[in-house]
Motif scaffolding. Sequence first.
Motif, mmCIF file in Angstrom:
data_model
loop_
_atom_site.group_PDB
_atom_site.id
_atom_site.type_symbol
_atom_site.label_atom_id
_atom_site.label_comp_id
_atom_site.label_asym_id
_atom_site.label_seq_id
_atom_site.Cartn_x
_atom_site.Cartn_y
_atom_site.Cartn_z
ATOM 1 N N TYR A 512 0.824 -1.203 0.000
ATOM 2 C CA TYR A 512 0.000 0.000 0.000
ATOM 3 C C TYR A 512 0.863 1.260 0.000
ATOM 4 O O TYR A 512 0.559 2.251 -0.684
ATOM 5 N N LYS A 513 1.967 1.246 0.742
ATOM 6 C CA LYS A 513 2.856 2.423 0.777
ATOM 7 C C LYS A 513 3.466 2.678 -0.602
ATOM 8 O O LYS A 513 3.547 3.819 -1.060
ATOM 9 N N ARG A 514 3.894 1.609 -1.277
ATOM 10 C CA ARG A 514 4.466 1.765 -2.608
ATOM 11 C C ARG A 514 3.415 2.286 -3.592
ATOM 12 O O ARG A 514 3.709 3.146 -4.435
ATOM 13 N N LEU A 515 2.178 1.756 -3.476
ATOM 14 C CA LEU A 515 1.118 2.226 -4.362
ATOM 15 C C LEU A 515 0.767 3.679 -4.092
ATOM 16 O O LEU A 515 0.505 4.454 -5.028
ATOM 17 N N GLU A 516 0.733 4.072 -2.809
ATOM 18 C CA GLU A 516 0.431 5.470 -2.477
ATOM 19 C C GLU A 516 1.448 6.404 -3.130
ATOM 20 O O GLU A 516 1.076 7.446 -3.708
ATOM 21 N N ASN A 517 2.717 6.049 -3.053
ATOM 22 C CA ASN A 517 3.757 6.895 -3.658
ATOM 23 C C ASN A 517 3.594 6.950 -5.181
ATOM 24 O O ASN A 517 3.720 8.021 -5.791
ATOM 25 N N ALA A 518 3.309 5.787 -5.800
ATOM 26 C CA ALA A 518 3.154 5.763 -7.252
ATOM 27 C C ALA A 518 1.931 6.559 -7.685
ATOM 28 O O ALA A 518 1.967 7.289 -8.690
ATOM 29 N N ILE A 519 0.836 6.476 -6.930
ATOM 30 C CA ILE A 519 -0.387 7.211 -7.268
ATOM 31 C C ILE A 519 -0.162 8.713 -7.109
ATOM 32 O O ILE A 519 -0.567 9.513 -7.974
ATOM 33 N N ALA A 520 0.498 9.093 -6.008
ATOM 34 C CA ALA A 520 0.767 10.518 -5.788
ATOM 35 C C ALA A 520 1.625 11.094 -6.911
ATOM 36 O O ALA A 520 1.371 12.209 -7.407
ATOM 37 N N ALA A 521 2.627 10.335 -7.341
ATOM 38 C CA ALA A 521 3.497 10.807 -8.418
ATOM 39 C C ALA A 521 2.711 10.919 -9.721
ATOM 40 O O ALA A 521 2.900 11.879 -10.494
ATOM 41 N N SER A 522 1.811 9.968 -9.998
ATOM 42 C CA SER A 522 1.046 10.017 -11.247
ATOM 43 C C SER A 522 0.088 11.195 -11.256
ATOM 44 O O SER A 522 -0.116 11.832 -12.304
ATOM 45 N N ILE A 523 -0.512 11.516 -10.112
ATOM 46 C CA ILE A 523 -1.431 12.657 -10.045
ATOM 47 C C ILE A 523 -0.662 13.969 -10.210
ATOM 48 O O ILE A 523 -1.128 14.921 -10.866
ATOM 49 N N LYS A 524 0.533 14.011 -9.667
ATOM 50 C CA LYS A 524 1.350 15.216 -9.818
ATOM 51 C C LYS A 524 1.690 15.450 -11.287
ATOM 52 O O LYS A 524 1.653 16.588 -11.784
ATOM 53 N N ARG A 525 1.976 14.362 -12.010
ATOM 54 C CA ARG A 525 2.290 14.486 -13.437
ATOM 55 C C ARG A 525 1.058 14.888 -14.243
ATOM 56 O O ARG A 525 1.168 15.519 -15.294
#
Length: 579
Positions: A512-525
């Motif tokens: 879940y922590k890895r997914l949270e980071n990946a999702i946050a980065a994708s939304i920022k992009r």
Amino acid sequence: MPITSGQRKKKTKRGRKELRFIPLGGMGEIGKNISLLEYGNDILVIDSGLKFPDEDMLGIDFVIPDFSYLLENKNKIRGLVLTHGHEDHIGSLPFLLPQIDVPIYGTRLTLGLVNHKFQELKPDYTVKANEVHAGEVVRLGCFNVHFMSTCHSIPDSLGLAIETPVGNIIHSGDFKFDPTPLDARPPDYSTLVKFGHKGVLLLLSDSTNAEEPGYTPSERGVGQTLEGIFRLYQNKRIVLSMFASNLHRINQVIQTALRFNRKVALIGRSMNANVELARQLGYIDVDDSAFVPPQALEGMRYNRVAVLTTGSQGEPFSGLVLMSKGEHKYIKLGPKDLVVISALPIPGNEKLVSRTIDNLFRKGCEVIYEGDRQTHVSGHASQEELKMMLSMVKPRYFVPIHGEYRHLVRHTQLAHELGMEPRDVFVLENGDVLSFNQERARIKDPVRAGAFLIDGTSMGEIEGSILQERRLLAEDGIIAVSVTVDENMSLCAPPSIESRGFLHQDEAGELYKRLENAIAASIKRAKGKRPEAISQAIVTAVRQELKHISKSLPVVLPSVTILQSRSGLAEAHLESKAS
């Protein structure tokens, strides 16, 4: 391409010279039986059944034929005749009749079962029911339909001898040649022989038992087995499971139980409904004193009761399966119980039945099933009876019906053994069009003949989105992602992630922590883009991250909530899924 009026006239003119047989179900499968005869502007429909779902049809109640061809030509339909009252021959009527609104013809029991189905599923529709008896003849358009008595595992079964402008057709219905039928209603050999002498253009014959050698035993033999069981196990409670439609056998059980001074308890909605209907119509002649309600069983001596229940096919919520799991409300099985399974598994149900038998043994029950004794006989003709049918009728052409593909092929081999030429025997698929004129028979371009899945009150195509989604969920599980963003599409809080059926909970924290980071980065992009783009970015980010740790990809369900400064919350729930 649409048919022009000129094309339509040309087709109709040519159709008057040819007779067409079109199976819309029941070919290469067990169940879903429906077929039609068409000549010019007249169509005669024979049966309209359902079949039960395969194991991979998750949550599906049953499968019905695709009626498209009948709906397109409903003005030609002169009537629908029913051979008997089994679900695989009447089960889809509530879905067909309201759309075509034609009269149906069947025996008293068959129509009683049909009316019961409509009361449950289509209470506002009035069936145009016409009761017929064996020996009667009904004219429907250009077709003269002779109704013939047959022996099967349900009373009042019929075969059909149909006179058409091109030639005579025999439709066997489901049958066997039982020399000692319980209802003293023997097969109508004389009509078969009479039409055989007059000349039969086409024989359509039941293929279910085409792999079985010899003759199918008489139903009366099961009664003798039951008599021996009740005599041998006088100190045990006897629980018998069988098809609720097998009223001949149910009547034998009830009569045997009464002779041994036992009351009968009925378990299962269909068992209760069918027995009550059979009593009302006179097919089972016992009064109310023969029965006890299930809730009274606990206080009764075991040697004074027999239980009749559904569940011979291992259906998950049937009476016998609930008993085998110890989950039935009124009956707890144990070493003082004898369980008799009086049915063979329908193809595809073998695992469910075996699991139920294992669970019964775990309860300490003694179990008798078909492998042990003659507790069941088929209602379908075996090889020697199929040969008898072919020999009596002597058809010019032959089409095996009602069976899986290997059954149809084996039945054609029997016809070849009796001297029929391969060119005169046809193995058809659903939708094939077999056309006849005075000179020859040939297969023409097929019509649409698929299947529809029924889930509660919903209906969908067999390869529709609902079944595909269920398979994805069953195989790979689901991950739901919820995010809240501001008007600029920036995250207002960490993403919320939940999963079901994908990974063990003790493994979820780090992922879940890895997914949270990946999702946050994708939304920022994706900042500044539309909400749909945010949703797709979440799906892509989750899939890419999961590819590093898993070969399977679960369904990804994103939800994006946009926080607006003036008007409060506006939600955009956008769904997507991984393939």
